[in-house]
Design a protein around this motif. Structure first.
Motif, PDB file in Angstrom:
ATOM      1  N   ASP A  52      41.242  38.554  32.445  1.00  0.00           N
ATOM      2  CA  ASP A  52      41.141  37.210  33.231  1.00  0.00           C
ATOM      3  C   ASP A  52      42.257  37.057  34.338  1.00  0.00           C
ATOM      4  O   ASP A  52      42.688  36.175  34.681  1.00  0.00           O
ATOM      5  CB  ASP A  52      41.541  35.911  32.562  1.00  0.00           C
ATOM      6  CG  ASP A  52      40.396  35.856  31.377  1.00  0.00           C
ATOM      7  OD1 ASP A  52      39.184  36.424  31.495  1.00  0.00           O
ATOM      8  OD2 ASP A  52      40.679  35.238  30.420  1.00  0.00           O
ATOM      9  N   ASP A  53      42.419  38.584  34.954  1.00  0.00           N
ATOM     10  CA  ASP A  53      43.256  38.483  36.272  1.00  0.00           C
ATOM     11  C   ASP A  53      44.797  37.718  35.785  1.00  0.00           C
ATOM     12  O   ASP A  53      45.438  37.328  36.622  1.00  0.00           O
ATOM     13  CB  ASP A  53      42.612  37.785  37.566  1.00  0.00           C
ATOM     14  CG  ASP A  53      43.235  38.195  38.454  1.00  0.00           C
ATOM     15  OD1 ASP A  53      44.200  39.334  38.640  1.00  0.00           O
ATOM     16  OD2 ASP A  53      43.504  37.586  39.648  1.00  0.00           O
ATOM     17  N   PRO A  97      35.218  41.002  26.025  1.00  0.00           N
ATOM     18  CA  PRO A  97      33.900  41.096  26.893  1.00  0.00           C
ATOM     19  C   PRO A  97      34.240  41.738  28.193  1.00  0.00           C
ATOM     20  O   PRO A  97      35.464  41.485  28.929  1.00  0.00           O
ATOM     21  CB  PRO A  97      33.384  39.459  26.974  1.00  0.00           C
ATOM     22  CG  PRO A  97      33.886  38.965  25.843  1.00  0.00           C
ATOM     23  CD  PRO A  97      35.273  39.671  25.491  1.00  0.00           C
ATOM     24  N   ALA A  98      33.255  42.359  28.773  1.00  0.00           N
ATOM     25  CA  ALA A  98      33.387  43.347  29.915  1.00  0.00           C
ATOM     26  C   ALA A  98      33.689  42.394  31.170  1.00  0.00           C
ATOM     27  O   ALA A  98      34.620  42.666  32.135  1.00  0.00           O
ATOM     28  CB  ALA A  98      32.186  44.224  30.295  1.00  0.00           C
ATOM     29  N   ASP A  99      33.170  41.099  31.055  1.00  0.00           N
ATOM     30  CA  ASP A  99      33.357  40.149  32.142  1.00  0.00           C
ATOM     31  C   ASP A  99      34.651  39.465  32.464  1.00  0.00           C
ATOM     32  O   ASP A  99      35.074  38.840  33.354  1.00  0.00           O
ATOM     33  CB  ASP A  99      32.275  39.076  32.305  1.00  0.00           C
ATOM     34  CG  ASP A  99      32.295  38.094  31.050  1.00  0.00           C
ATOM     35  OD1 ASP A  99      33.009  38.507  29.964  1.00  0.00           O
ATOM     36  OD2 ASP A  99      31.408  37.338  30.904  1.00  0.00           O
ATOM     37  N   ARG A 100      35.406  39.708  31.249  1.00  0.00           N
ATOM     38  CA  ARG A 100      36.577  39.297  31.146  1.00  0.00           C
ATOM     39  C   ARG A 100      37.867  40.271  31.698  1.00  0.00           C
ATOM     40  O   ARG A 100      39.073  39.857  31.972  1.00  0.00           O
ATOM     41  CB  ARG A 100      37.321  38.762  29.923  1.00  0.00           C
ATOM     42  CG  ARG A 100      36.430  37.181  29.439  1.00  0.00           C
ATOM     43  CD  ARG A 100      37.027  36.914  28.027  1.00  0.00           C
ATOM     44  NE  ARG A 100      38.189  36.288  28.406  1.00  0.00           N
ATOM     45  CZ  ARG A 100      39.112  36.022  27.407  1.00  0.00           C
ATOM     46  NH1 ARG A 100      38.530  36.167  26.111  1.00  0.00           N
ATOM     47  NH2 ARG A 100      40.422  35.452  27.565  1.00  0.00           N
ATOM     48  N   SER A 121      39.688  42.299  34.124  1.00  0.00           N
ATOM     49  CA  SER A 121      39.727  42.392  35.443  1.00  0.00           C
ATOM     50  C   SER A 121      40.452  43.616  36.042  1.00  0.00           C
ATOM     51  O   SER A 121      40.474  43.890  37.085  1.00  0.00           O
ATOM     52  CB  SER A 121      40.656  41.170  36.004  1.00  0.00           C
ATOM     53  OG  SER A 121      42.109  41.208  35.187  1.00  0.00           O
TER      54      SER A 121
END
Length: 312
Positions: free
Chosen positions: A162-163, A176-179, A181
């Motif tokens: 999450d950056d 999860p890949a979308d988390r 950064s």
């Protein structure tokens, strides 16, 4: 350049931590990562911390830096309050998972120019900020190691979530890949090897490595046995499980070595924050997410914390 200006009108209230400052922070949308987008154009600012007096470099576009700016101190309370009880001038403080250096600065102030601070941080972004802090504050007694600590020498993948620079973990399986950064291949060393030959025993070790705590502790076994430092560490049940560990395994590790554990929390009276310690046992490991203090049963500093222990 566009970012909210209204919160700055309330800066004196929040900096003084007057009653209602927490509610105000929420209403002004200062505390949530979900509101970072409103601050994406905000600048990087430099200010002196009100607890330690050192310069802090803060990125107002990110929620934790932003809240640190409005409070004038690290957003963590339990760890700095415990450090005040445990560290003295001339001591050695070891910060494992130093992140951007907020706790490191508190440790530097407490041990003073006659003391030493050793930091370990593998995240390249955090390392850059740590080194700038050392330079801007003339911290000549600070040593920064660009590595993680584990039970053996290795090279592992550091996953940033999450950056958030504070959410870099070596236990990245299942995220999860979308988390994710960023990710980096980072060196991992056994702590006992790196810390061999110290010129003084470590008084306090702070450990915050997002689930990799038990691995790091296993690599510090000789250091703990020889010097019996107090250990301040983060408990996060989900992160420990991702690393193949658990709270009960951490508790067992310390108890086998003669350490007593306490979950840390705070209570507030007027404008003062008070540290509260609740005993941890193998049968009752305490909250699933908390900061904990581990201190050896023969450590004379137990007298400094006796009044902080909550009675069951």
């Amino acid at each position: 350049m566009s970012y909210p200006r209204l919160p700055f009108l309330f800066l004196p209230v929040m900096r003084a931590e007057l009653p209602g400052w927490g509610w105000l922070c929420q209403k002004l949308r200062l505390t949530s990562p979900a509101h970072n987008y409103r601050w994406k154009d905000a600048p990087v600012v430099t200010m002196r911390g009100k607890w330690h007096g050192y310069l802090m470099e803060l990125r107002l576009s990110y929620w934790s830096d932003r809240l640190t700016y409005f409070l004038g101190r690290s957003i963590e309370l339990e760890v700095p309050l415990a450090m005040r009880r445990l560290l003295r001038p001339g001591d050695l403080f070891i910060d494992i998972g130093a992140n951007i250096g907020m706790i490191m600065l508190q440790g530097s102030q407490l041990v003073g120019p006659s003391g030493r601070v050793i930091c370990f941080e593998p995240n390249p972004t955090c390392l850059d900020r740590l080194r700038r802090l050392a330079s801007s504050n003339d911290l000549e007694t600070l040593m920064v190691h660009p590595m993680a600590l584990g039970s053996r020498d290795d090279t592992l993948k550091l996953t940033v979530i999450d950056d958030d620079p504070g959410m870099g973990t070596l236990a990245g399986e299942g995220i999860p890949a979308d988390r994710i950064s960023a990710s980096y291949e980072v060196p991992v060393r056994r702590g006992d090897d790196v810390l061999a030959g110290l010129d003084r025993p470590p008084a306090v070790i702070k450990l915050d490595v997002e689930g990799f705590e038990l691995e790091a502790l296993q690599g510090l076994d000789q250091t703990l046995a020889s010097h019996r430092p107090a250990v301040l560490m983060e408990y996060h049940a989900d992160s420990l499980i991702r690393a193949g560990a658990s709270q009960s395994k951490v508790v067992a590790f310390f108890e086998e070595r003669g350490y007593l554990g306490y979950a840390m929390s705070t209570r507030r009276r007027m404008r003062r924050h008070r540290l509260v310690l609740t005993p941890i046992s193998a049968e009752e490991t305490g909250p699933t997410n908390c900061d904990a203090l581990w201190i050896h049963r023969d450590d004379p500093r137990r007298d400094r914390i006796a009044l902080l222990i909550a009675r069951r």
